[in-house]
Design an enzyme around this catalytic site. Structure first.
Site, PDB file in Angstrom:
ATOM      1  N   GLY A   1       0.834  -1.189   0.000  1.00  0.00           N
ATOM      2  CA  GLY A   1       0.000   0.000   0.000  1.00  0.00           C
ATOM      3  C   GLY A   1       0.870   1.240   0.000  1.00  0.00           C
ATOM      4  O   GLY A   1       2.055   1.186   0.358  1.00  0.00           O
TER       5      GLY A   1
ATOM      6  N   CYS B   1       6.278  -0.201   7.323  1.00  0.00           N
ATOM      7  CA  CYS B   1       5.880   0.964   6.537  1.00  0.00           C
ATOM      8  C   CYS B   1       7.037   1.399   5.645  1.00  0.00           C
ATOM      9  O   CYS B   1       8.176   1.485   6.102  1.00  0.00           O
ATOM     10  CB  CYS B   1       5.478   2.098   7.476  1.00  0.00           C
ATOM     11  SG  CYS B   1       4.939   3.588   6.634  1.00  0.00           S
ATOM     12  N   LEU B   2       6.733   1.678   4.378  1.00  0.00           N
ATOM     13  CA  LEU B   2       7.772   2.129   3.456  1.00  0.00           C
ATOM     14  C   LEU B   2       8.397   3.451   3.902  1.00  0.00           C
ATOM     15  O   LEU B   2       9.545   3.726   3.582  1.00  0.00           O
ATOM     16  CB  LEU B   2       7.197   2.278   2.039  1.00  0.00           C
ATOM     17  CG  LEU B   2       6.734   0.983   1.373  1.00  0.00           C
ATOM     18  CD1 LEU B   2       6.086   1.282   0.024  1.00  0.00           C
ATOM     19  CD2 LEU B   2       7.890   0.011   1.206  1.00  0.00           C
TER      20      LEU B   2
ATOM     21  N   HIS C   1      -2.229   7.349   7.068  1.00  0.00           N
ATOM     22  CA  HIS C   1      -1.268   8.255   6.423  1.00  0.00           C
ATOM     23  C   HIS C   1      -1.968   9.499   5.888  1.00  0.00           C
ATOM     24  O   HIS C   1      -1.431  10.605   5.988  1.00  0.00           O
ATOM     25  CB  HIS C   1      -0.535   7.564   5.268  1.00  0.00           C
ATOM     26  CG  HIS C   1       0.650   6.774   5.692  1.00  0.00           C
ATOM     27  ND1 HIS C   1       1.743   7.330   6.316  1.00  0.00           N
ATOM     28  CD2 HIS C   1       0.917   5.451   5.585  1.00  0.00           C
ATOM     29  CE1 HIS C   1       2.629   6.392   6.567  1.00  0.00           C
ATOM     30  NE2 HIS C   1       2.157   5.231   6.135  1.00  0.00           N
TER      31      HIS C   1
ATOM     32  N   GLN D   1       2.799   9.922   1.332  1.00  0.00           N
ATOM     33  CA  GLN D   1       4.107   9.263   1.371  1.00  0.00           C
ATOM     34  C   GLN D   1       4.962   9.599   0.156  1.00  0.00           C
ATOM     35  O   GLN D   1       6.160   9.346   0.163  1.00  0.00           O
ATOM     36  CB  GLN D   1       3.948   7.745   1.461  1.00  0.00           C
ATOM     37  CG  GLN D   1       3.383   7.277   2.788  1.00  0.00           C
ATOM     38  CD  GLN D   1       3.241   5.783   2.780  1.00  0.00           C
ATOM     39  OE1 GLN D   1       2.223   5.254   2.336  1.00  0.00           O
ATOM     40  NE2 GLN D   1       4.259   5.091   3.269  1.00  0.00           N
TER      41      GLN D   1
ATOM     42  N   HIS E   1      -4.177   1.333   7.390  1.00  0.00           N
ATOM     43  CA  HIS E   1      -2.825   1.875   7.493  1.00  0.00           C
ATOM     44  C   HIS E   1      -2.666   3.060   6.535  1.00  0.00           C
ATOM     45  O   HIS E   1      -2.184   4.127   6.924  1.00  0.00           O
ATOM     46  CB  HIS E   1      -1.823   0.760   7.166  1.00  0.00           C
ATOM     47  CG  HIS E   1      -0.397   1.187   7.162  1.00  0.00           C
ATOM     48  ND1 HIS E   1       0.505   0.760   8.105  1.00  0.00           N
ATOM     49  CD2 HIS E   1       0.315   1.989   6.318  1.00  0.00           C
ATOM     50  CE1 HIS E   1       1.704   1.276   7.843  1.00  0.00           C
ATOM     51  NE2 HIS E   1       1.607   2.038   6.766  1.00  0.00           N
ATOM     52  N   GLU E   2      -3.099   2.875   5.285  1.00  0.00           N
ATOM     53  CA  GLU E   2      -2.952   3.954   4.290  1.00  0.00           C
ATOM     54  C   GLU E   2      -3.855   5.138   4.612  1.00  0.00           C
ATOM     55  O   GLU E   2      -3.462   6.296   4.434  1.00  0.00           O
ATOM     56  CB  GLU E   2      -3.225   3.430   2.880  1.00  0.00           C
ATOM     57  CG  GLU E   2      -2.301   2.305   2.433  1.00  0.00           C
ATOM     58  CD  GLU E   2      -0.822   2.552   2.709  1.00  0.00           C
ATOM     59  OE1 GLU E   2      -0.351   3.705   2.653  1.00  0.00           O
ATOM     60  OE2 GLU E   2      -0.108   1.565   3.001  1.00  0.00           O
TER      61      GLU E   2
END
Length: 164
Positions: free
Chosen positions: A45, A88-89, A134, A50, A130-131
């Site tokens: 995701g 997480c990226l 963000h 991000q 999660h996204e």
């Protein structure tokens, strides 16, 4: 085209995204570039914040399904929750336990402006939540317990110092 993924310390990660008002070629291109970036970084995701865009759009991919959701809204959440490890990226090397509802219903639009509704369970529900965090300027560090957050922050600082 792959986009640069913003990492810990970048103020955009703490910023809330604004609703998308226009559905145009630029939005479709952003969604496609986000999917490319997500795949290249082996993520599941990616939220627009991000990649430095303060727009309410995220992408997700699980198995053979990929999603791009604009102006997402969680319409319902299950009472049942589950705690699992998330990475997480934008927080390389960090993995913490996060408790989330096991199923959700999310509505929004695809990049062309068509209404969509996703009934997500288990991992897909976790990815979407999660996204969406963000998009509100929230990371997994705010969703975990104090000790895990302290340990993750210590690791992030050490990695940042090692890169200098």
């Amino acid at each position: 085209m792959a986009l640069e993924i913003r990492t810990f310390g970048d103020p955009v990660l703490r910023s809330a995204a604004t609703p998308v008002e226009g559905f145009d070629e630029a939005l479709s291109r952003l969604a496609e570039d986000m999917l490319v970036s997500m795949r290249e970084h082996e993520g599941v995701g990616l939220a627009a914040t991000q990649v430095g865009r303060l727009k309410r759009i995220f992408v997700a991919g699980l198995e053979d399904e990929e999603y791009a959701v604009v102006n997402p809204v969680i319409e319902s959440r299950s009472q049942e929750t589950e705690t699992d490890t998330e990475g997480c990226l934008s927080l390389p090397g960090v993995q913490v336990e996060v408790e989330r509802p096991v199923s959700i219903i999310v509505t929004g639009y695809d990049p062309s402006g068509e209404m969509i509704r996703i009934e997500a369970t288990e991992l897909l529900a976790r990815i979407i939540q999660h996204e969406m965090d963000h998009l509100d300027g929230i990371t997994i560090l705010e969703r975990t317990d104090r000790e895990s957050r302290r340990e993750a922050m210590r690791g992030l600082r050490e990695r940042m110092l090692a890169q200098r």
